[in-house]
Motif scaffolding. Structure first.
Motif, mmCIF file in Angstrom:
data_model
loop_
_atom_site.group_PDB
_atom_site.id
_atom_site.type_symbol
_atom_site.label_atom_id
_atom_site.label_comp_id
_atom_site.label_asym_id
_atom_site.label_seq_id
_atom_site.Cartn_x
_atom_site.Cartn_y
_atom_site.Cartn_z
ATOM 1 N N PHE A 199 0.856 -1.186 0.000
ATOM 2 C CA PHE A 199 0.000 0.000 0.000
ATOM 3 C C PHE A 199 0.891 1.233 0.000
ATOM 4 C CE2 PHE A 199 -2.917 -3.068 2.094
ATOM 5 C CZ PHE A 199 -4.006 -2.929 1.262
ATOM 6 N N ASN A 200 0.593 2.176 -0.858
ATOM 7 C CA ASN A 200 1.388 3.392 -0.982
ATOM 8 C C ASN A 200 0.598 4.560 -0.389
ATOM 9 O OD1 ASN A 200 3.287 5.281 -1.704
ATOM 10 N ND2 ASN A 200 2.627 5.400 -3.830
ATOM 11 N N TYR A 201 1.021 5.033 0.783
ATOM 12 C CA TYR A 201 0.305 6.118 1.454
ATOM 13 C C TYR A 201 1.257 6.803 2.437
ATOM 14 C CZ TYR A 201 0.154 3.291 5.648
ATOM 15 O OH TYR A 201 0.525 2.563 6.738
ATOM 16 N N TYR A 202 0.864 8.015 2.878
ATOM 17 C CA TYR A 202 1.647 8.760 3.856
ATOM 18 C C TYR A 202 0.850 9.089 5.108
ATOM 19 C CZ TYR A 202 4.899 9.400 0.030
ATOM 20 O OH TYR A 202 5.775 9.163 -1.004
ATOM 21 N N TYR A 203 -0.456 9.275 4.963
ATOM 22 C CA TYR A 203 -1.299 9.726 6.067
ATOM 23 C C TYR A 203 -2.394 8.707 6.362
ATOM 24 C CZ TYR A 203 0.888 14.102 4.675
ATOM 25 O OH TYR A 203 1.805 15.056 4.345
ATOM 26 N N THR A 223 -6.260 5.964 5.598
ATOM 27 C CA THR A 223 -6.212 5.778 4.153
ATOM 28 C C THR A 223 -7.184 4.670 3.798
ATOM 29 O OG1 THR A 223 -3.922 6.501 3.938
ATOM 30 C CG2 THR A 223 -4.772 5.108 2.186
ATOM 31 N N TYR A 281 -8.528 2.154 0.700
ATOM 32 C CA TYR A 281 -8.387 1.542 -0.607
ATOM 33 C C TYR A 281 -9.659 0.764 -0.889
ATOM 34 C CZ TYR A 281 -3.392 2.380 -1.348
ATOM 35 O OH TYR A 281 -2.182 2.967 -1.569
ATOM 36 N N LYS A 325 -6.499 3.466 -4.406
ATOM 37 C CA LYS A 325 -6.593 4.384 -3.271
ATOM 38 C C LYS A 325 -7.781 5.308 -3.480
ATOM 39 C CE LYS A 325 -2.819 6.376 -1.862
ATOM 40 N NZ LYS A 325 -1.715 7.350 -1.720
ATOM 41 N N HIS A 368 -9.045 7.371 -0.727
ATOM 42 C CA HIS A 368 -8.865 8.579 0.087
ATOM 43 C C HIS A 368 -7.701 8.388 1.041
ATOM 44 C CE1 HIS A 368 -9.618 12.242 2.245
ATOM 45 N NE2 HIS A 368 -9.574 11.563 3.378
ATOM 46 N N GLU A 369 -7.031 9.506 1.315
ATOM 47 C CA GLU A 369 -5.914 9.510 2.260
ATOM 48 C C GLU A 369 -5.946 10.813 3.048
ATOM 49 O OE1 GLU A 369 -1.036 9.261 2.194
ATOM 50 O OE2 GLU A 369 -2.141 9.166 0.320
#
Length: 86
Positions: free
Chosen positions: A52-56, A59, A61, A66, A68-69
């Protein structure tokens, strides 16, 4: 119906807010009760967030897309849930 993955942190206030919106929306629309939401706490289950590619957080999926984040709103959460119903 598509599966929703929700990545969270236990003490995240925005994650709690997202859970509150989910519960509220489920009361308003019984169709949302059918949705499968897999909640993954990134600290407790780090092996499950690989890929999974996210920062916040939170999140969301829907399947492998994705949806929403970051900071949620009721409208955003509703869009996530609606996209899983399609």
């Amino acid at each position: 119906m598509k599966e929703i993955f929700m990545i969270t942190l236990e003490k995240c206030p925005y994650c709690k807010e997202a859970f509150d919106y989910i519960h509220e929306l489920k009361k308003e629309n019984p169709n949302y009760e059918q949705l499968n939401i897999t909640v993954i706490d990134e600290q407790k289950e780090p092996e499950k967030i690989q890929g999974f590619n996210y920062y916040y957080v939170p999140t969301f999926y829907v399947e492998d897309i994705k949806a929403h984040e970051g900071v949620p709103s009721k409208e955003i959460i509703q869009k996530v849930l609606d996209s899983a119903l399609e």
